[in-house]
Design an enzyme around this catalytic site. Sequence first.
Site, mmCIF file in Angstrom:
data_model
loop_
_atom_site.group_PDB
_atom_site.id
_atom_site.type_symbol
_atom_site.label_atom_id
_atom_site.label_comp_id
_atom_site.label_asym_id
_atom_site.label_seq_id
_atom_site.Cartn_x
_atom_site.Cartn_y
_atom_site.Cartn_z
ATOM 1 N N HIS A 62 0.821 -1.207 0.000
ATOM 2 C CA HIS A 62 0.000 0.000 0.000
ATOM 3 C C HIS A 62 0.855 1.257 0.000
ATOM 4 O O HIS A 62 1.947 1.269 0.566
ATOM 5 C CB HIS A 62 -0.897 0.032 1.241
ATOM 6 C CG HIS A 62 -1.778 -1.168 1.357
ATOM 7 N ND1 HIS A 62 -2.205 -1.648 2.562
ATOM 8 C CD2 HIS A 62 -2.311 -1.997 0.427
ATOM 9 C CE1 HIS A 62 -2.969 -2.714 2.376
ATOM 10 N NE2 HIS A 62 -3.042 -2.947 1.082
ATOM 11 N N LYS A 71 5.140 6.865 8.576
ATOM 12 C CA LYS A 71 4.657 5.959 9.617
ATOM 13 C C LYS A 71 5.800 5.505 10.494
ATOM 14 O O LYS A 71 6.926 5.356 10.042
ATOM 15 C CB LYS A 71 4.072 4.686 8.998
ATOM 16 C CG LYS A 71 2.737 4.837 8.389
ATOM 17 C CD LYS A 71 2.257 3.474 7.937
ATOM 18 C CE LYS A 71 0.887 3.579 7.341
ATOM 19 N NZ LYS A 71 0.410 2.293 6.840
ATOM 20 N N TYR A 131 0.705 1.332 14.307
ATOM 21 C CA TYR A 131 1.172 2.353 13.379
ATOM 22 C C TYR A 131 0.990 3.725 14.020
ATOM 23 O O TYR A 131 -0.084 4.022 14.544
ATOM 24 C CB TYR A 131 0.338 2.384 12.097
ATOM 25 C CG TYR A 131 -0.030 1.060 11.496
ATOM 26 C CD1 TYR A 131 0.609 0.593 10.359
ATOM 27 C CD2 TYR A 131 -1.061 0.292 12.033
ATOM 28 C CE1 TYR A 131 0.239 -0.603 9.770
ATOM 29 C CE2 TYR A 131 -1.429 -0.912 11.457
ATOM 30 C CZ TYR A 131 -0.782 -1.349 10.328
ATOM 31 O OH TYR A 131 -1.144 -2.530 9.745
ATOM 32 N N ASP A 167 -6.305 -6.195 -2.160
ATOM 33 C CA ASP A 167 -4.903 -6.545 -2.379
ATOM 34 C C ASP A 167 -4.752 -7.640 -3.431
ATOM 35 O O ASP A 167 -3.795 -7.644 -4.196
ATOM 36 C CB ASP A 167 -4.245 -6.977 -1.068
ATOM 37 C CG ASP A 167 -4.070 -5.812 -0.108
ATOM 38 O OD1 ASP A 167 -4.192 -4.648 -0.541
ATOM 39 O OD2 ASP A 167 -3.814 -6.064 1.083
#
Length: 195
Positions: A62, A71, A131, A167
């Site tokens: 992603h 992140k 995250y 995905d």
Amino acid sequence: MQAIELSLPGVLLFRPTPHHDDRGFFTRTFDSAVAEEHGLAPRSFVQDSQSRSRRGTLRGMHGRLGRGEAKLVRCARGAVLDVLVDARPGSPTFGRSLAVRLDDVDLVHLFVPPGLLHGFQALTDWADVCYRIDREHDPAEDVAVRYDDPDLGIEWPLPVSVISERDRRADPWVSLVRRLRTTGSRTDRAPSLHS
């Protein structure tokens, strides 16, 4: 806490120093002073998220268009193989991948700057990934690249047992490369992390 530069520019591995005793351990999971020493703006993080995945689950690859997204990623339970792909036009490591094991033993954190694709596979019965993100999510900026794209050649350690339909149907790497070429190579147009 120690910060280690990895092979993709801007990617850092933060290694904490856990203190173990009969009760278990205690560790610092984030240190803004260490982050600032390495050029990060820790106060810019605006959201903390967590995912739980069972063994063999794959999430990725992603990214985000626009200004991208940075992140700080860690595995709070179990273990994952965390994989990054440099999708920054003009980067000397464009198209290269990097894999790092994140687990609840070593407790390392991975800082991923804007412009990289991100994905991981759960290696244990259950894995919780946390995250810390520097932007609010904008679904209009989401991009996804096939986790098994032969041009990327990512070697996942386990057979993929669970994957989202998004995905599974993600575009190939070459489609993202074409898209990046048509939008130009400005940093604010490069994809970055989002998983």
